[in-house]
Motif scaffolding. Structure first.
Motif, mmCIF file in Angstrom:
data_model
loop_
_atom_site.group_PDB
_atom_site.id
_atom_site.type_symbol
_atom_site.label_atom_id
_atom_site.label_comp_id
_atom_site.label_asym_id
_atom_site.label_seq_id
_atom_site.Cartn_x
_atom_site.Cartn_y
_atom_site.Cartn_z
ATOM 1 N N CYS A 49 90.038 50.679 61.652
ATOM 2 C CA CYS A 49 88.616 50.861 61.336
ATOM 3 C C CYS A 49 88.391 50.803 59.830
ATOM 4 O O CYS A 49 87.523 50.074 59.345
ATOM 5 N N ALA A 50 89.169 51.578 59.085
ATOM 6 C CA ALA A 50 89.003 51.636 57.630
ATOM 7 C C ALA A 50 89.269 50.280 56.984
ATOM 8 O O ALA A 50 88.544 49.857 56.076
ATOM 9 N N ALA A 51 90.277 49.578 57.469
ATOM 10 C CA ALA A 51 90.586 48.256 56.909
ATOM 11 C C ALA A 51 89.464 47.264 57.200
ATOM 12 O O ALA A 51 89.059 46.492 56.325
ATOM 13 N N GLY A 52 88.948 47.268 58.416
ATOM 14 C CA GLY A 52 87.844 46.372 58.767
ATOM 15 C C GLY A 52 86.593 46.662 57.965
ATOM 16 O O GLY A 52 85.891 45.745 57.510
ATOM 17 N N ASP A 53 86.311 47.943 57.759
ATOM 18 C CA ASP A 53 85.152 48.339 56.954
ATOM 19 C C ASP A 53 85.333 47.875 55.511
ATOM 20 O O ASP A 53 84.402 47.368 54.876
ATOM 21 N N PHE A 54 86.543 48.018 54.980
ATOM 22 C CA PHE A 54 86.836 47.587 53.617
ATOM 23 C C PHE A 54 86.608 46.079 53.467
ATOM 24 O O PHE A 54 86.011 45.627 52.494
ATOM 25 N N VAL A 55 87.102 45.307 54.429
ATOM 26 C CA VAL A 55 86.956 43.846 54.379
ATOM 27 C C VAL A 55 85.479 43.459 54.281
ATOM 28 O O VAL A 55 85.104 42.606 53.488
ATOM 29 N N GLN A 56 84.645 44.121 55.083
ATOM 30 C CA GLN A 56 83.235 43.745 55.122
ATOM 31 C C GLN A 56 82.431 44.296 53.944
ATOM 32 O O GLN A 56 81.644 43.567 53.341
ATOM 33 N N ARG A 57 82.627 45.559 53.623
ATOM 34 C CA ARG A 57 81.773 46.159 52.589
ATOM 35 C C ARG A 57 82.340 46.057 51.178
ATOM 36 O O ARG A 57 81.603 45.841 50.232
ATOM 37 N N ALA A 58 83.649 46.191 51.007
ATOM 38 C CA ALA A 58 84.220 46.123 49.653
ATOM 39 C C ALA A 58 84.509 44.685 49.240
ATOM 40 O O ALA A 58 84.197 44.289 48.124
ATOM 41 N N PHE A 59 85.115 43.902 50.139
ATOM 42 C CA PHE A 59 85.378 42.489 49.836
ATOM 43 C C PHE A 59 84.128 41.640 50.031
ATOM 44 O O PHE A 59 84.037 40.546 49.505
ATOM 45 N N GLY A 60 83.181 42.111 50.850
ATOM 46 C CA GLY A 60 81.965 41.349 51.110
ATOM 47 C C GLY A 60 82.202 40.127 51.990
ATOM 48 O O GLY A 60 81.444 39.163 51.946
ATOM 49 N N LEU A 61 83.235 40.175 52.821
ATOM 50 C CA LEU A 61 83.558 39.054 53.700
ATOM 51 C C LEU A 61 82.866 39.220 55.052
ATOM 52 O O LEU A 61 82.529 40.343 55.448
ATOM 53 N N PRO A 62 82.674 38.124 55.789
ATOM 54 C CA PRO A 62 81.996 38.215 57.082
ATOM 55 C C PRO A 62 82.837 38.961 58.118
ATOM 56 O O PRO A 62 84.064 39.054 58.001
ATOM 57 N N GLY A 63 82.169 39.461 59.139
ATOM 58 C CA GLY A 63 82.838 40.195 60.208
ATOM 59 C C GLY A 63 83.848 39.368 60.969
ATOM 60 O O GLY A 63 84.751 39.907 61.604
ATOM 61 N N SER A 64 83.738 38.055 60.917
ATOM 62 C CA SER A 64 84.679 37.181 61.627
ATOM 63 C C SER A 64 86.010 37.026 60.903
ATOM 64 O O SER A 64 86.940 36.401 61.431
ATOM 65 N N THR A 65 86.150 37.613 59.730
ATOM 66 C CA THR A 65 87.388 37.500 58.944
ATOM 67 C C THR A 65 88.549 38.153 59.686
ATOM 68 O O THR A 65 88.480 39.319 60.051
ATOM 69 N N PRO A 66 89.644 37.402 59.935
ATOM 70 C CA PRO A 66 90.796 37.992 60.629
ATOM 71 C C PRO A 66 91.580 38.930 59.708
ATOM 72 O O PRO A 66 91.685 38.710 58.508
ATOM 73 N N LEU A 67 92.130 39.954 60.322
ATOM 74 C CA LEU A 67 92.846 41.005 59.609
ATOM 75 C C LEU A 67 94.154 41.254 60.360
ATOM 76 O O LEU A 67 94.159 41.355 61.588
ATOM 77 N N TRP A 68 95.264 41.325 59.626
ATOM 78 C CA TRP A 68 96.566 41.574 60.224
ATOM 79 C C TRP A 68 97.170 42.835 59.618
ATOM 80 O O TRP A 68 96.926 43.163 58.463
#
Length: 126
Positions: A49-68
């Motif tokens: 959850c925290a990593a996905g939130d970081f990707v979207q709000r801190a990096f400003g990337l779209p929700g479709s961005t894959p995360l491993w």
């Protein structure tokens, strides 16, 4: 003589703490890496959850961005988890198994990480 524009690339990445919507702390630890700091009260879903939130709000990337997940299993006592946007950096066998429309490469989209794994923190007193 060095150009002024080269100097910023030689500097280490700034460590700026980010508080995710579930209250966990994440930091950028590389060009495509996010470290979610250890929290004894949290399980693996909270880290996603925290990593996905970081990707979207801190990096400003779209929700479709894959995360491993980049941290190998098992996670050691007192250790956080490292996540990556680079599939080459993923820890083999440390991703999530998903059924249905999910991916088979161990990745989770940032939107799925937040939408499926974030539990809202409701304070007892306002």
């Amino acid at each position: 003589m060095r150009s002024a524009w080269i100097v910023p690339f030689l500097m280490p990445l700034p460590v700026m703490a980010f508080t995710a919507e579930n209250g966990m702390t994440a930091v950028r630890t590389g060009p495509a890496e996010i470290t979610v700091l250890h929290d004894a009260r949290s399980d693996d879903a909270d880290y996603w959850c925290a990593a996905g939130d970081f990707v979207q709000r801190a990096f400003g990337l779209p929700g479709s961005t894959p995360l491993w997940r980049a941290s190998p299993k098992p996670r050691g006592a007192g250790q956080g988890l490292v996540f990556t946007l680079d599939p080459a950096q993923q820890a083999k066998g440390a991703g999530l198994s998903q059924f249905g429309r999910g991916t088979r490469d161990g990745s989770v989209s940032a939107a799925m990480a937040t939408g499926s794994f974030c539990r809202r923190v409701i304070p007892l007193f306002d």
